[in-house]
Design a protein around this motif. Structure first.
Motif, short mmCIF file in Angstrom:
data_model
loop_
_atom_site.label_atom_id
_atom_site.label_comp_id
_atom_site.label_asym_id
_atom_site.label_seq_id
_atom_site.Cartn_x
_atom_site.Cartn_y
_atom_site.Cartn_z
N ASN A 139 -10.65 12.94 16.23
CA ASN A 139 -9.22 12.68 16.01
C ASN A 139 -8.90 11.19 16.18
N ARG A 140 -9.50 10.54 17.19
CA ARG A 140 -9.29 9.10 17.37
C ARG A 140 -9.84 8.33 16.18
N GLN A 141 -11.04 8.73 15.71
CA GLN A 141 -11.64 8.06 14.56
C GLN A 141 -10.78 8.27 13.30
N ASN A 142 -10.26 9.48 13.12
CA ASN A 142 -9.40 9.76 11.96
C ASN A 142 -8.11 8.93 12.03
N ALA A 143 -7.56 8.79 13.23
CA ALA A 143 -6.34 7.98 13.40
C ALA A 143 -6.63 6.52 13.07
N ARG A 144 -7.78 6.01 13.52
CA ARG A 144 -8.17 4.62 13.23
C ARG A 144 -8.34 4.44 11.72
N LEU A 145 -9.00 5.39 11.06
CA LEU A 145 -9.20 5.29 9.62
C LEU A 145 -7.87 5.36 8.87
N ALA A 146 -6.97 6.24 9.33
CA ALA A 146 -5.66 6.35 8.69
C ALA A 146 -4.89 5.04 8.84
N LYS A 147 -5.01 4.39 9.99
CA LYS A 147 -4.34 3.11 10.21
C LYS A 147 -4.91 2.04 9.27
N GLU A 148 -6.25 2.00 9.11
CA GLU A 148 -6.89 1.06 8.19
C GLU A 148 -6.44 1.30 6.76
N ILE A 149 -6.38 2.56 6.37
CA ILE A 149 -5.94 2.90 5.00
C ILE A 149 -4.51 2.42 4.78
N GLN A 150 -3.65 2.67 5.76
CA GLN A 150 -2.26 2.24 5.62
C GLN A 150 -2.15 0.71 5.55
N GLU A 151 -2.94 0.01 6.36
CA GLU A 151 -2.94 -1.46 6.32
C GLU A 151 -3.39 -1.95 4.95
N ASN A 152 -4.42 -1.33 4.39
CA ASN A 152 -4.89 -1.72 3.05
C ASN A 152 -3.84 -1.42 1.99
N LYS A 153 -3.14 -0.30 2.11
CA LYS A 153 -2.06 0.02 1.16
C LYS A 153 -0.94 -1.02 1.28
N ASP A 154 -0.61 -1.37 2.53
CA ASP A 154 0.45 -2.35 2.75
C ASP A 154 0.08 -3.70 2.12
N LYS A 155 -1.18 -4.11 2.28
CA LYS A 155 -1.65 -5.36 1.67
C LYS A 155 -1.58 -5.28 0.15
N ASN A 157 0.35 -3.35 -1.66
CA ASN A 157 1.75 -3.36 -2.06
C ASN A 157 2.35 -4.75 -1.95
N PHE A 158 1.99 -5.50 -0.92
CA PHE A 158 2.48 -6.86 -0.76
C PHE A 158 2.09 -7.70 -1.97
N PHE A 159 0.81 -7.64 -2.34
CA PHE A 159 0.35 -8.43 -3.46
C PHE A 159 0.89 -7.90 -4.79
N ALA A 160 1.10 -6.60 -4.86
CA ALA A 160 1.64 -6.02 -6.10
C ALA A 160 3.08 -6.47 -6.32
N HIS A 161 3.86 -6.61 -5.24
CA HIS A 161 5.26 -7.01 -5.38
C HIS A 161 5.39 -8.50 -5.65
N LYS A 162 4.41 -9.28 -5.28
CA LYS A 162 4.46 -10.71 -5.57
C LYS A 162 4.26 -10.95 -7.05
N GLY A 163 3.60 -10.01 -7.69
CA GLY A 163 3.37 -10.12 -9.13
C GLY A 163 2.57 -11.35 -9.47
N GLY A 164 3.02 -12.05 -10.47
CA GLY A 164 2.30 -13.20 -10.95
C GLY A 164 2.62 -14.47 -10.19
N LYS A 165 3.46 -14.37 -9.15
CA LYS A 165 3.86 -15.56 -8.42
C LYS A 165 2.73 -16.15 -7.59
N MET A 166 1.78 -15.29 -7.19
CA MET A 166 0.67 -15.79 -6.36
C MET A 166 -0.55 -15.96 -7.21
N ARG A 167 -1.23 -17.04 -6.96
CA ARG A 167 -2.46 -17.29 -7.73
C ARG A 167 -3.59 -17.51 -6.77
#
Length: 167
Positions: A139-155, A157-167
């Protein structure tokens, strides 16, 4: 009936069968006349008769499924002592942890999710602790993996919303 068999047969074969029946009935702590009809026995006595019938055959492996059902405390104690002293292999299925712990040297655990059987050394309580610790770790390992997945999704989404503004 068994008594009728003994009346028709005599000699060493009948004597050997009488001896084995007597030993089996002693092992299950049941003393009853051989001409008594099985249906007239109580549920606990019938359970003891079934075990005695198995013991007469001298099996290499004794399989017992919920053997304490229908047994009174004295019957359970007698069965426990019998199994402690039993020299051959015995596989027991029971929900009575104290009964199992009195004579077990290992536990087979069927994981209902993976459909795999695992072998554990020790008694039932040891296995329960080990499985609980394993589940907590998973359960601890699953929680850690879920946190990593969410962090990767957040990253992402961050880059997806910046669109073409970031190079």
């Amino acid at each position: 009936s068994i008594e009728a068999y003994f009346q028709k047969h005599s000699g060493e074969e009948a004597h050997e069968l009488k001896r084995r029946i007597s030993e089996a009935l002693d092992a299950v702590n049941l003393h009853a006349p051989l001409d008594k009809i099985v249906k007239s026995f109580s549920g606990g006595q019938q359970a003891r008769l079934l075990l005695a019938a198995a013991l007469i055959q001298k099996p290499d492996l004794l399989l017992l499924d919920e053997p304490t059902n229908n047994l009174d405390p004295a019957g359970i104690e007698h069965l426990t002592q019998f199994l402690v002293n039993y020299k051959k292999s015995c596989l027991v299925i029971s929900h009575d942890a104290n009964f199992l712990n009195a004579f077990t040297q290992g536990v087979l655990y069927l994981d209902t999710f993976t459909h795999k059987v695992e072998q554990f050394a020790g008694d039932y309580y040891d296995v329960v602790e080990e499985i609980a610790a394993r589940i907590e770790k998973e359960n601890r390992q699953n929680a850690r993996l879920a946190k990593e997945i969410q962090e990767n999704k957040d990253k992402a989404n961050f880059f997806a919303h910046k669109g073409g503004k970031m190079r």
